[in-house]
Each structure stands twice: as C-alpha cells, then as structure tokens.
Write a protein that holds these residues in place. Structure first.
Motif, mmCIF file in Angstrom:
data_model
loop_
_atom_site.group_PDB
_atom_site.id
_atom_site.type_symbol
_atom_site.label_atom_id
_atom_site.label_comp_id
_atom_site.label_asym_id
_atom_site.label_seq_id
_atom_site.Cartn_x
_atom_site.Cartn_y
_atom_site.Cartn_z
ATOM 1 N N THR A 13 6.206 10.383 2.237
ATOM 2 C CA THR A 13 5.006 9.656 1.831
ATOM 3 C C THR A 13 5.394 8.451 0.985
ATOM 4 O O THR A 13 6.265 8.540 0.127
ATOM 5 C CB THR A 13 4.063 10.593 1.052
ATOM 6 O OG1 THR A 13 3.774 11.730 1.865
ATOM 7 C CG2 THR A 13 2.765 9.891 0.685
ATOM 8 N N CYS A 49 1.211 7.542 11.893
ATOM 9 C CA CYS A 49 1.265 7.459 10.440
ATOM 10 C C CYS A 49 -0.053 7.993 9.886
ATOM 11 O O CYS A 49 -1.120 7.578 10.334
ATOM 12 C CB CYS A 49 1.457 6.018 9.973
ATOM 13 S SG CYS A 49 3.088 5.358 10.284
ATOM 14 N N HIS A 52 -3.455 8.559 3.759
ATOM 15 C CA HIS A 52 -4.056 9.522 2.837
ATOM 16 C C HIS A 52 -5.046 8.857 1.887
ATOM 17 O O HIS A 52 -6.012 9.487 1.456
ATOM 18 C CB HIS A 52 -2.985 10.236 2.021
ATOM 19 C CG HIS A 52 -1.905 10.830 2.859
ATOM 20 N ND1 HIS A 52 -2.136 11.783 3.816
ATOM 21 C CD2 HIS A 52 -0.566 10.585 2.894
ATOM 22 C CE1 HIS A 52 -1.005 12.120 4.398
ATOM 23 N NE2 HIS A 52 -0.033 11.390 3.860
ATOM 24 N N THR A 66 2.002 8.548 5.150
ATOM 25 C CA THR A 66 3.135 9.375 5.562
ATOM 26 C C THR A 66 3.410 9.116 7.036
ATOM 27 O O THR A 66 2.586 9.476 7.891
ATOM 28 C CB THR A 66 2.853 10.884 5.352
ATOM 29 O OG1 THR A 66 2.551 11.119 3.982
ATOM 30 C CG2 THR A 66 4.068 11.716 5.759
ATOM 31 N N LEU A 114 2.303 11.580 -6.608
ATOM 32 C CA LEU A 114 1.352 11.461 -5.497
ATOM 33 C C LEU A 114 -0.078 11.367 -6.027
ATOM 34 O O LEU A 114 -0.827 10.464 -5.648
ATOM 35 C CB LEU A 114 1.482 12.644 -4.534
ATOM 36 C CG LEU A 114 0.491 12.569 -3.366
ATOM 37 C CD1 LEU A 114 1.007 11.620 -2.295
ATOM 38 C CD2 LEU A 114 0.227 13.932 -2.800
ATOM 39 N N HIS A 157 -3.570 14.612 2.570
ATOM 40 C CA HIS A 157 -2.217 15.068 2.270
ATOM 41 C C HIS A 157 -2.287 16.552 1.919
ATOM 42 O O HIS A 157 -3.285 17.034 1.389
ATOM 43 C CB HIS A 157 -1.656 14.256 1.093
ATOM 44 C CG HIS A 157 -0.210 14.470 0.871
ATOM 45 N ND1 HIS A 157 0.279 15.528 0.155
ATOM 46 C CD2 HIS A 157 0.872 13.749 1.281
ATOM 47 C CE1 HIS A 157 1.597 15.459 0.123
ATOM 48 N NE2 HIS A 157 1.988 14.391 0.800
#
Length: 188
Positions: A13, A49, A52, A66, A114, A157
C-alpha cells in the motif's frame, strides 16, 4: 540529485500525491472532478489497483492505493494522468502537461501510518478551509468511510475492515479517529 527509487512490488500500500504543474488548478468545475473519478475507477479495474481513500483538491490529488500486480501502480498513474490531461487539453483548448513531474509515493509500512494516511487524505479539505468536516467535501472518500454513502471507487483496506464487524461499526470507529485532532471539528 538522484530520484528516489520507486517501489513496484505487488500488495504494498502506498500514499500517492500528484500535483498540478506549478501548483496550478487542475479541476475547473464539477464535470472535471467527475471525469477524473471516472478515470480513477477505470484505471483501478484495468491495472488491478485498489483505491482505499482519495481526495481531489483543486490543484492536487491524494490517493491511498494497493497495487495487486508488480508494476501496476506506475501504469495506474500513467493511465489516469494521460486520460485526464487529454480531456482537459481538449475541453479547454490548451496544450501541455497538467501534472508537475512524476507522482510522489510513500510506502505504508505500519497499521498506525495507514490510519494516519486515511485521516491526512480525507482531512485535506478541512485543513484548506474548504469545509468544516471531511464528509462535507464531495470529491473525497470520506463520505463512504464515515457515513456509509456508497462509493464505487473505494475498495476497503483489510485494516479498515478490522475496525468493526458491520459497516455501521466500522464507520463509527472510523469517525472516532477524527476526534483526536484538537485543531479540527470533531465529527466527520
């Protein structure tokens, strides 16, 4: 100065930033934002891809992505960038690039980072003084994450999914993440 090497690995990611040339405006009206979002959906499907989180600001774009195949992120960004530049150049009778050089990306290497990137991306319009709350900004994934308004672009995610068993639980826990920034409005 040498360029930093890019990470082309699958399943890593990354936080991606693409700025307008000379930090100029990239989106001139609602149709432009919508065209970019349509291209984002097309590119995410074509290049495998997962997006998110995202925010389209007037002169730059933030994406949390990601890639599911090695090298897919570069193709993803190329497809979006070329498609949107061609559209703008045709629509506004202009020439040249929309974007300031290569996109920038940073690897998301921890769970905390994240969640911090989710917040950073979706709080952009608030920090810029464009809205009071992230969910008030139309060109962002915040309304999906915080309120559950369906977004065909977003693929959650696995860490976001761990915020709760149900969508409502995940959204409530996600909104709670925004309460800890004392300089901003508490609710999404």
């Amino acid at each position: 100065m040498a360029r930093k090497p890019r990470v082309h690995d699958a399943n890593v990611t990354q936080h991606v930033i693409q700025r307008g040339c000379n930090r100029n405006v990239c989106f001139f009206n609602e149709a432009d934002y919508q065209f970019y979002l349509d291209g984002l959906k097309i590119a995410s499907e074509k290049m495998t891809c997962e997006v998110h989180a995202y925010v389209l600001m007037s002169n730059h774009v933030h994406l949390l992505v990601t890639p599911r195949k090695e090298g897919a992120l570069a193709g993803f960004m190329k497809l979006i960038g070329q498609r949107y530049t061609q559209y703008v150049n045709y629509r506004y009778e202009r020439t040249g690039s929309m974007w300031e050089g290569r996109y920038k990306s940073s690897v998301i290497d921890t769970d905390l980072y994240l969640l911090t990137c989710y917040r950073y991306i979706e709080l952009n319009p608030v920090r810029a003084g464009m809205t009071q709350r992230p969910s008030e900004y139309r060109w962002s994934s915040a309304r999906w994450h915080g309120l559950g308004e369906r977004d065909e672009i977003v693929r959650d995610h696995e860490l976001y999914n761990k915020l709760g068993v149900t969508e409502a639980e995940r959204q409530a826990h996600y909104r709670a993440l925004f309460r800890y920034d004392v300089n901003l409005k508490p609710a999404i």
